[in-house]
Design an enzyme around this catalytic site. Sequence first.
Site, short mmCIF file in Angstrom:
data_model
loop_
_atom_site.label_atom_id
_atom_site.label_comp_id
_atom_site.label_asym_id
_atom_site.label_seq_id
_atom_site.Cartn_x
_atom_site.Cartn_y
_atom_site.Cartn_z
N ASP A 16 19.30 -17.74 25.82
CA ASP A 16 19.09 -19.16 26.12
C ASP A 16 17.64 -19.43 26.53
OD1 ASP A 16 19.82 -21.80 26.38
OD2 ASP A 16 20.74 -21.57 28.35
N GLY A 17 17.18 -20.64 26.23
CA GLY A 17 15.84 -21.07 26.71
C GLY A 17 14.81 -21.27 25.61
N GLY A 19 14.44 -23.80 23.59
CA GLY A 19 13.93 -25.18 23.61
C GLY A 19 12.92 -25.38 24.73
N TRP A 21 11.16 -23.12 26.25
CA TRP A 21 9.97 -22.30 25.96
C TRP A 21 9.02 -23.11 25.07
CZ3 TRP A 21 7.76 -20.42 21.45
CH2 TRP A 21 6.84 -19.37 21.58
N ARG A 29 11.09 -27.66 18.98
CA ARG A 29 12.20 -26.79 19.36
C ARG A 29 12.40 -25.66 18.34
NH1 ARG A 29 15.67 -28.31 23.35
NH2 ARG A 29 17.31 -27.05 22.43
N HIS A 33 13.02 -21.56 18.47
CA HIS A 33 14.07 -20.75 17.85
C HIS A 33 13.45 -19.62 17.02
CE1 HIS A 33 17.13 -23.29 19.39
NE2 HIS A 33 16.77 -24.35 18.69
N SER A 61 26.87 -21.64 19.17
CA SER A 61 28.21 -21.86 19.72
C SER A 61 28.94 -22.96 18.95
CB SER A 61 28.11 -22.25 21.20
OG SER A 61 27.66 -23.60 21.33
N ARG A 67 24.02 -30.81 18.30
CA ARG A 67 22.56 -31.02 18.27
C ARG A 67 22.16 -31.75 16.98
NH1 ARG A 67 19.92 -25.78 21.21
NH2 ARG A 67 21.52 -25.59 22.82
N LEU A 127 24.42 1.69 15.83
CA LEU A 127 24.70 0.49 16.65
C LEU A 127 25.55 -0.52 15.89
CD1 LEU A 127 23.86 -1.44 19.12
CD2 LEU A 127 22.06 -2.25 17.58
N SER A 195 29.19 -20.79 29.13
CA SER A 195 29.12 -21.68 27.97
C SER A 195 30.04 -21.25 26.82
CB SER A 195 27.67 -21.81 27.49
OG SER A 195 26.84 -22.28 28.52
N GLU A 206 30.05 -7.07 34.08
CA GLU A 206 29.02 -7.32 35.09
C GLU A 206 28.08 -8.38 34.52
OE1 GLU A 206 28.81 -6.04 38.15
OE2 GLU A 206 30.61 -4.82 37.83
#
Length: 239
Positions: A16-17, A19, A21, A29, A33, A61, A67, A127, A195, A206
């Site tokens: 998150d963040g 936008g 930034w 925006r 991204h 999400s 948006r 991974l 969210s 955690e």
Amino acid sequence: MLDKERMPRHVAIIMDGNGRWAKKKGLSRLKGHHAGMEAMKEIVRCSSDIGLEYLTVYAFSTENWKRSVEEVSGIFRLLVKFVDLDLDEMHEQNVRVKAFGDYSGIPAASRRSMDETLERTKDNTGLQFNIALNYGGRDDIIRAVNQIAEEVRTGGIEGEITEEMISSRLYSGDVNGNVPDPDLIIRTSGEQRLSNFLLWQCAYSEFVFTDVLWPDFTPEIFMELIEEYQNRDRRFGGR
Ligand code: IPE
Ligand code: IPE
Ligand code: MG
């Protein structure tokens, strides 16, 4: 230093963040991204290097459709670019890419890229990188419940509904064994909420929150947060 004996198996990140930034820098925006995708790339590489088994990132999400059309289509364009350009590298690193979320509703070009990436990396054994795309925790649970209802109707399931029946029908469920619940959930940008991310799977996760905006996130910060996790005392209600 990371303690090899206390490594999380599964780390999930709410990136998150982007936008904020961009706003701070006087950029659009979408530039935020774009920078966020670069940060994500580094974290996939790092996760693979430190031998993490599962990394899940929240990329889009079920609520992000609210948006503007420009922002939404821009995010998908960037995602396609990421999966196309980085497919070779991820494949070389033996990364297996999976999608969490119903990505059938995303634009056709993005869908094709995802299909190709999933198909090409499906037998890799390093991974497992889960991209949560058009993902919602409630949607995840609703789908599992509907599937179970259908199986009850057609006679595939008899008797009580169990925890395992639900777990195995979530996006994190797998015929080869479920993805373990996230040990650690990281959220950047200072917000302290889920969210609608992994609602079922986070029962004993955690949480670590950082004020860093996602595009500024680095492998060094990632390791520090994993170290913070390693100092936690996980009790699972047992003592
Ligand atoms: C996260 O950054 C990326 C997505 C949700 C797709 P934001 O776009 O939410 O950035 P802020 O929260 O507005 O700063
Ligand atoms: C959560 O971030 C979704 C992703 C990071 C993809 P949001 O920016 O959409 O969440 P809220 O609106 O701040 O809760
Ligand atoms: Mg946000």
